[in-house]
Design an enzyme around this catalytic site. Structure first.
Site, PDB file in Angstrom:
ATOM      1  N   CYS A   1      -3.126   5.662   9.741  1.00 55.19           N
ATOM      2  CA  CYS A   1      -3.316   7.064  10.163  1.00 55.19           C
ATOM      3  C   CYS A   1      -4.689   7.201  10.813  1.00 55.19           C
ATOM      4  CB  CYS A   1      -3.129   8.039   8.998  1.00 55.19           C
ATOM      5  SG  CYS A   1      -4.184   7.744   7.567  1.00 55.19           S
TER       6      CYS A   1
ATOM      7  N   GLY B   1       5.848   8.474   0.020  1.00 59.64           N
ATOM      8  CA  GLY B   1       6.724   9.165   0.966  1.00 59.64           C
ATOM      9  C   GLY B   1       7.537   8.207   1.818  1.00 59.64           C
TER      10      GLY B   1
ATOM     11  N   CYS C   1       0.857  -1.199   0.000  1.00 60.29           N
ATOM     12  CA  CYS C   1       0.000   0.000   0.000  1.00 60.29           C
ATOM     13  C   CYS C   1       0.892   1.248   0.000  1.00 60.29           C
ATOM     14  CB  CYS C   1      -0.930  -0.001   1.201  1.00 60.29           C
ATOM     15  SG  CYS C   1      -1.759  -1.565   1.526  1.00 60.29           S
ATOM     16  N   ALA C   2       1.787   1.349  -0.979  1.00 58.90           N
ATOM     17  CA  ALA C   2       2.895   2.312  -0.946  1.00 58.90           C
ATOM     18  C   ALA C   2       2.538   3.740  -1.325  1.00 58.90           C
ATOM     19  CB  ALA C   2       4.018   1.823  -1.871  1.00 58.90           C
TER      20      ALA C   2
ATOM     21  N   ASP D   1      -2.338  -6.185  -5.556  1.00 54.20           N
ATOM     22  CA  ASP D   1      -3.111  -6.240  -4.324  1.00 54.20           C
ATOM     23  C   ASP D   1      -2.245  -6.821  -3.208  1.00 54.20           C
ATOM     24  OD1 ASP D   1      -4.959  -6.563  -2.326  1.00 54.20           O
ATOM     25  OD2 ASP D   1      -6.407  -7.690  -3.535  1.00 54.20           O
TER      26      ASP D   1
END
Length: 427
Positions: free
Chosen positions: A369, A253, A248-249, A297
């Site tokens: 997050c 950042g 999930c890059a 995925d």
């Protein structure tokens, strides 16, 4: 088209069509040439998202009947007008006349008098905005308030207050380019006040700056990244020649930071979103870094990877993003209570699958997050219960070493809300 009309269009896209403000706003800003106009458009859109329930209530109370169908955009326009009257220094007469003109530009000439009349009524009443419910008082959805009250009974109000603050601008020093002290000195030479942050590469600016004003930004000297997100690469602690997966890059950042810390790693960066993967490449190019980018995925690694297991995995899992509301206030209105369980199930699926691809003795850093325990500490606790070869390694920065991971709350050290848990696989 004037700024108020563009603001109404952006807000309409968010509230009526579910588009992210980070997409809707640039779509409208491209119609403006003047930097000040673009800044005003952003102020109106972000401000409305922060104060939405109160503004919506104020406007609705002044309408004889609600706008429906295609006219619904005029409700958003009135909210923009109301925001100007209550929260900006724009003179009332200018705010009202410009908003009425926006009605005309949106091709509702026959309703200009209605828009003008509602805003003049609001101006004449000059009353405080309604606070009769918790949703109105805190400008936050009831379901989210309830979850915060359950998770943080002693300081949920402070979390909401911090989430309404305007976020600071953080930079990540590229240690391949210069030391942090050297870049702080360069900022000082350009009269840009800044200070060192809590992690090794973090720099906190006293005020936001356009990146073009930052010394050697385009040459890769620094990147813009919140202080909380900068802990990811440091906590994963990459070492030379290791094979590392950034699941999930996007937007990249954390991938870039890993390569700045250890340029000789073999980094595989995967993301499910092809368009966002392009941003990872743009970031790599600016910083003169290289990684293997794959559109795939993270919950089905075998479909795109036939290589060996990874030494380390960074799993920045899809989440509610409730830790970054101060940066993206539209999250409050785009998320639903039912999303949390769906996201937790997806996180479970990805976490279990990534674990299969981690070498014995390897480290997986789970990150979100979010500030909701169901996505964070509870997620990791359940994983440890069902995964006998997994152990939790405490993070030095945790408040208590027996906590399940490290929960950063919005505003802590001026950072966004974030969660980290460091997991090690038995040999």
């Amino acid at each position: 088209m004037n700024v108020r009309a563009l603001a109404a269009k952006a807000i309409y896209e968010v509230l009526e069509k579910g588009m992210s403000l980070s997409v809707a706003l640039p779509d409208q800003q491209q119609h403006l040439q003047n930097g000040k106009d673009k800044a005003l458009l952003a102020e109106l859109c972000y401000g409305v998202m922060r104060q939405l329930p109160q503004l919506d209530k104020c406007v609705s109370d002044c309408l004889a009947k609600p706008f429906k169908g295609k006219q619904r955009i005029l409700h958003q326009l009135l909210i923009v007008g109301c925001y100007q009257l209550y929260f900006t220094r724009i003179p009332a007469h200018a705010a009202i006349s410009e908003t009425a003109e926006a009605c005309r530009q949106l091709r509702f000439d026959g309703l200009v008098k209605v828009v003008n009349g509602v805003l003049r009524t609001i101006q004449r009443q000059d009353t405080a905005l309604n606070t009769d419910s918790e949703t109105l008082r805190f400008n936050t959805p009831a379901w989210f308030i309830k979850r915060l009250q359950q998770a943080y009974p002693d300081h949920w109000q402070n979390i909401i207050e911090q989430s309404h603050q305007r976020p600071p601008m953080w930079l990540r020093n590229n240690q391949q380019s210069q030391t942090r002290d050297a870049y702080l000195a360069a900022l000082a030479q350009h009269d840009i006040p800044a200070q060192a942050g809590p992690s090794q590469d973090a720099i906190l600016l006293e005020g936001a700056k356009d990146v073009t004003a930052l010394p050697d930004f385009m040459q890769g000297a620094v990147s813009v990244q919140d202080g909380a997100a900068q802990w990811a690469a440091t906590l994963l602690a990459p070492m030379a020649d290791e094979l590392i997966l950034d699941a999930c890059a996007a937007p990249g950042g954390k991938s870039c930071h890993l390569l700045e810390l250890a340029p000789d790693i073999n980094l595989v960066a995967v993301d499910f979103d092809q368009k966002r993967l392009a941003r990872v490449q743009q970031n790599l190019d600016r910083l003169h870094l290289k990684a293997q980018l794959i559109h795939g995925d993270a919950a089905d690694i075998s479909s795109w990877w036939q290589g060996q297991q990874f030494d380390r995995i960074l799993l920045d899992a899809p989440c509610s993003a409730t830790g970054v509301i101060r940066r993206h206030p539209d999250i409050k209105w785009l998320r639903k209570n039912s999303d949390i369980e769906e996201l937790a199930n997806l996180q479970t699926q990805i976490l279990d699958h990534c674990w299969q691809w981690l070498k014995p003795g390897g480290c997986l850093l789970y990150a979100t997050c979010s500030i909701l325990p169901q996505e964070n500490s509870q997620q990791v606790e359940l994983f440890l219960t069902r995964t006998p070869d997994a152990s939790l390694v405490p993070i030095e920065q945790q408040t208590h070493l027996d906590d399940i991971g490290w929960q950063i709350l919005p505003g802590q050290d001026n950072m966004d809300g974030f969660y980290y848990a460091r997991l090690v696989k038995a040999l």
